[in-house]
Design a protein around this motif. Structure first.
Motif, short mmCIF file in Angstrom:
data_model
loop_
_atom_site.label_atom_id
_atom_site.label_comp_id
_atom_site.label_asym_id
_atom_site.label_seq_id
_atom_site.Cartn_x
_atom_site.Cartn_y
_atom_site.Cartn_z
N LEU A 118 67.71 28.97 -54.22
CA LEU A 118 66.77 28.05 -54.67
C LEU A 118 66.00 27.18 -54.30
O LEU A 118 65.01 27.28 -53.07
CB LEU A 118 67.91 26.28 -54.47
CG LEU A 118 69.47 27.31 -54.58
CD1 LEU A 118 70.50 25.76 -55.02
CD2 LEU A 118 69.20 27.79 -56.76
N PRO A 119 64.50 26.68 -54.95
CA PRO A 119 63.22 26.06 -54.51
C PRO A 119 63.40 25.27 -54.08
O PRO A 119 63.83 23.99 -54.43
CB PRO A 119 62.39 26.13 -56.08
CG PRO A 119 63.55 26.08 -57.05
CD PRO A 119 64.63 27.20 -56.60
N GLU A 120 62.02 24.86 -53.24
CA GLU A 120 62.81 23.16 -52.93
C GLU A 120 61.30 21.97 -53.72
O GLU A 120 60.55 22.62 -54.40
CB GLU A 120 61.74 23.57 -50.98
CG GLU A 120 61.94 23.90 -50.44
CD GLU A 120 63.04 23.31 -49.52
OE1 GLU A 120 63.65 22.10 -50.14
OE2 GLU A 120 63.93 24.29 -50.10
N ILE A 121 62.36 20.83 -53.61
CA ILE A 121 61.70 20.04 -55.17
C ILE A 121 61.27 18.98 -53.68
O ILE A 121 61.88 18.48 -53.62
CB ILE A 121 62.61 19.82 -56.02
CG1 ILE A 121 63.54 20.60 -57.07
CG2 ILE A 121 62.15 19.26 -57.01
CD1 ILE A 121 61.94 21.60 -57.83
N ASP A 122 59.78 18.66 -54.47
CA ASP A 122 59.46 17.79 -53.62
C ASP A 122 60.22 16.28 -54.22
O ASP A 122 60.56 15.71 -55.32
CB ASP A 122 58.04 17.51 -54.19
CG ASP A 122 57.27 15.98 -53.47
OD1 ASP A 122 58.10 14.88 -52.43
OD2 ASP A 122 56.26 15.60 -54.15
N PRO A 123 60.96 15.13 -53.10
CA PRO A 123 62.31 14.34 -53.74
C PRO A 123 61.19 13.03 -54.46
O PRO A 123 61.70 12.28 -54.54
CB PRO A 123 62.27 13.54 -52.64
CG PRO A 123 62.54 15.25 -50.70
CD PRO A 123 61.18 15.73 -51.60
N ALA A 124 60.16 12.72 -54.04
CA ALA A 124 58.78 11.79 -54.32
C ALA A 124 58.61 11.91 -55.70
O ALA A 124 58.37 11.52 -56.78
CB ALA A 124 57.64 12.10 -53.52
N GLY A 150 67.85 7.66 -59.19
CA GLY A 150 68.76 8.32 -60.22
C GLY A 150 69.39 9.48 -60.18
O GLY A 150 70.56 10.23 -60.19
N GLU A 151 67.85 10.31 -59.98
CA GLU A 151 68.00 11.72 -60.35
C GLU A 151 68.91 12.61 -58.89
O GLU A 151 68.07 12.15 -57.70
CB GLU A 151 67.12 12.03 -60.65
CG GLU A 151 66.09 11.50 -61.92
CD GLU A 151 65.08 13.06 -62.90
OE1 GLU A 151 65.04 12.46 -63.93
OE2 GLU A 151 64.13 12.78 -61.41
N ASN A 152 69.19 13.44 -58.90
CA ASN A 152 69.78 13.97 -57.67
C ASN A 152 69.16 15.31 -57.37
O ASN A 152 68.93 16.36 -58.55
CB ASN A 152 71.22 15.57 -58.51
CG ASN A 152 71.48 15.50 -57.21
OD1 ASN A 152 71.64 17.05 -56.92
ND2 ASN A 152 73.20 14.45 -56.18
N ILE A 153 68.35 15.63 -56.53
CA ILE A 153 67.79 17.08 -55.81
C ILE A 153 67.96 17.90 -56.52
O ILE A 153 67.69 18.91 -55.92
CB ILE A 153 67.34 16.44 -54.16
CG1 ILE A 153 66.04 17.75 -54.29
CG2 ILE A 153 67.96 16.93 -54.27
CD1 ILE A 153 65.31 17.24 -52.83
#
Length: 269
Positions: A72-78, A83-86
């Motif tokens: 799975l690709p990494e997603i920048d939490p910023a 309310g969105e789930n990483i």
């Protein structure tokens, strides 16, 4: 558009990764572009299976049709909104990247309830649920009376699939084709086996899934894992004559693939 196959069951030891690798490899050997995702981020059984295959084939100087497993690709939490789930974003990003270059995307879920597994089920065009021939495993799908003859109500996993079906309906997507694959069914005629057969047929009619034959308990599957091989690869690695157990296992794979009835797939092995 790629057809998404999700292999899910919240109970460990049901044979999800074995089924996943054999289905994915069978499709690759039939000429389809197959990409896979392993959502068990800790144990990674399918990922390890794929790594073993790559390593073995490289050392043996062999080129065999192989599904491609991706992280799975990494997603920048910023980048997330409140309310969105990483994990939602990681999975949707992975599927989006693979969809254009895939005939099939196979997603192997962990043997537990996770956010990733929950979201993956809502993406499934075909949902494969391997189930051991035991009322212990059956309890994941439904509660049953002490005599094993009356369904009392759906259990946690069936409710999750129901929720996934509702999400797909709300999004205007086609219904999930849910297939319960019966693994480790005994060869002898036994009371428990017959009760399981009746119970699973009752539940199939009640909550809407198809039943497909799966794999028996065989040593060959444990022997194939360290090399990342499947039953379809044996002749290619120099096994000139299959023993009776291997022939029977190969036939089980053929019967399972036929019962899955995946779009555009004609079984040729």
């Amino acid at each position: 558009m790629a057809h998404i196959i999700v292999v899910g069951n919240e109970k460990g030891g049901a044979g999800k990764s074995t089924v996943s690798m054999h289905v994915a490899t069978a499709l690759a050997r039939m000429g389809f572009k197959v990409n896979t995702l392993d959502l068990d981020l800790r144990q990674r059984s399918l990922g390890r299976y794929s790594e073993n295959r790559t390593s073995f084939l490289s050392k043996a100087g062999l080129e065999l049709p192989t599904p491609h497993t991706h992280d799975l690709p990494e997603i920048d939490p910023a980048s997330l909104k409140p309310g969105e789930n990483i994990y939602d974003h990681r999975l949707s990003a992975a599927v989006s990247r693979l969809e254009a270059d895939s005939d099939f995307i196979l997603i192997d879920c962990p043997g537990s309830h996770t956010r990733l597994s929950q979201v993956a089920h809502s993406l499934a065009d075909t949902l494969i649920t391997p189930l051991n021939d035991s009322f212990v495993d059956f309890d994941l799908l439904a509660r049953i009376d002490p005599q094993g003859e009356k369904i009392l109500g759906p259990s946690v996993y069936s409710e999750m699939v129901w929720n996934a079906r509702q999400l797909r309906a709300q999004a205007g997507l086609k219904p999930i084709d849910w297939v319960v694959v019966r693994n480790r069914v005994g060869t002898q005629r036994m009371v428990n086996k017959e009760k399981m057969q009746r119970a699973i047929e009752m539940l199939s009619n009640r909550i809407g899934f198809r039943i497909a034959p799966g794999f028996s308990e065989r040593v060959i599957f444990r022997e194939l894992f360290p090399r990342g091989l499947t039953l379809l690869d044996l002749k290619d690695i120099g096994v000139k004559q299959l023993n009776i157990s291997n022939i029977a296992a190969r036939q089980e794979l053929r019967d399972m693939m036929k019962a899955l009835n995946l779009p555009g797939v004609e079984i040729d092995f």
